[in-house]
Scaffold this motif. Structure first.
Motif, PDB file in Angstrom:
ATOM      1  N   ARG A 138      52.050  30.878  36.085  1.00 57.50           N
ATOM      2  CA  ARG A 138      51.848  32.607  36.449  1.00 57.50           C
ATOM      3  C   ARG A 138      51.387  31.940  37.891  1.00 57.50           C
ATOM      4  N   VAL A 139      52.166  32.859  38.784  1.00 66.31           N
ATOM      5  CA  VAL A 139      51.803  33.070  40.102  1.00 66.31           C
ATOM      6  C   VAL A 139      51.250  34.325  40.393  1.00 66.31           C
ATOM      7  N   TYR A 140      49.869  34.207  41.160  1.00 64.40           N
ATOM      8  CA  TYR A 140      49.104  35.392  41.431  1.00 64.40           C
ATOM      9  C   TYR A 140      49.006  35.720  42.677  1.00 64.40           C
ATOM     10  N   ASN A 141      48.708  37.233  43.037  1.00 68.15           N
ATOM     11  CA  ASN A 141      48.933  37.570  44.643  1.00 68.15           C
ATOM     12  C   ASN A 141      47.426  37.034  45.142  1.00 68.15           C
ATOM     13  N   LYS A 142      47.274  37.204  46.338  1.00 69.02           N
ATOM     14  CA  LYS A 142      46.101  36.514  47.066  1.00 69.02           C
ATOM     15  C   LYS A 142      44.780  36.787  46.534  1.00 69.02           C
ATOM     16  N   SER A 143      44.476  37.880  46.127  1.00 71.09           N
ATOM     17  CA  SER A 143      43.358  38.470  45.347  1.00 71.09           C
ATOM     18  C   SER A 143      43.203  37.974  43.873  1.00 71.09           C
ATOM     19  N   LEU A 144      44.412  37.377  43.316  1.00 66.58           N
ATOM     20  CA  LEU A 144      44.340  36.851  42.013  1.00 66.58           C
ATOM     21  C   LEU A 144      43.995  38.129  40.893  1.00 66.58           C
ATOM     22  N   THR A 145      44.617  39.254  41.377  1.00 67.28           N
ATOM     23  CA  THR A 145      44.559  40.575  40.485  1.00 67.28           C
ATOM     24  C   THR A 145      45.532  40.810  40.004  1.00 67.28           C
ATOM     25  N   GLU A 146      46.861  40.450  40.551  1.00 61.67           N
ATOM     26  CA  GLU A 146      48.146  40.928  40.044  1.00 61.67           C
ATOM     27  C   GLU A 146      49.079  39.472  39.847  1.00 61.67           C
ATOM     28  N   ILE A 147      49.874  39.564  38.482  1.00 60.42           N
ATOM     29  CA  ILE A 147      50.892  38.529  38.527  1.00 60.42           C
ATOM     30  C   ILE A 147      51.987  39.065  39.150  1.00 60.42           C
ATOM     31  N   LEU A 148      52.294  38.002  40.021  1.00 59.29           N
ATOM     32  CA  LEU A 148      53.733  38.223  40.802  1.00 59.29           C
ATOM     33  C   LEU A 148      54.959  37.716  40.218  1.00 59.29           C
TER      34      LEU A 148
END
Length: 152
Positions: A138-148
């Motif tokens: 899984r790749v996350y956004n820079k704030s680790l709140t959303e799965i990209l």
């Protein structure tokens, strides 16, 4: 005869400065946003490459690597037999998004099929089952709140 020389008046110069300021106010935020999107897409591409390497490992060995075989440390993953045989390097310099230093790079977590995923610690997370039957990236956004992006 006119005493006016060649050149621009103060009003003409000020008008040009105002026009350039308005154009800059419009263009700069758009450029910054497009740079963030490009960094996210680069990390998504890296996540896909990691999943492809894990799948190649699984095809050749019959199982995904076990967590004990792959060691995470400060966003870097090492693991004899997986790195560099299936993917060259996995360290914090590969991820592109601008985030806190502790969140850069790669992380590993253990999952059991059917259970929820643990909280992410890094931009790109590798989730492995204890028995080696499944792996998800899984790749996350820079704030680790959303799965990209997710490989599921």
């Amino acid at each position: 005869m006119s005493n006016r020389g060649y050149g621009f008046t103060l009003i003409e110069v000020m008008l040009v400065v105002v026009i350039l300021s308005v154009l800059a106010a419009i263009a700069v935020p758009r450029l910054a946003a497009s740079a963030d999107v490009a960094r996210e897409k680069a990390d998504i591409t890296t996540g896909r490459e990691v999943k492809a390497a894990l799948d190649r490992y699984q095809i050749e060995k019959g199982t995904y690597p076990e967590i004990e075989e792959i060691s995470p440390s400060n966003g870097e993953i090492t693991g004899e037999g997986f790195i560099p045989d299936y993917i060259k390097i996995l360290d914090s310099t590969i991820t592109q998004q601008i985030t806190e230093e502790a969140n850069k790079g790669f992380g590993i977590a253990e999952i059991d099929q059917g259970e929820s995923f643990p909280e992410p610690t890094n931009l790109i997370m590798i989730f492995l089952t204890t028995d080696g039957t499944a792996a998800e990236v899984r790749v996350y956004n820079k704030s680790l709140t959303e799965i990209l992006w997710s490989s599921d």
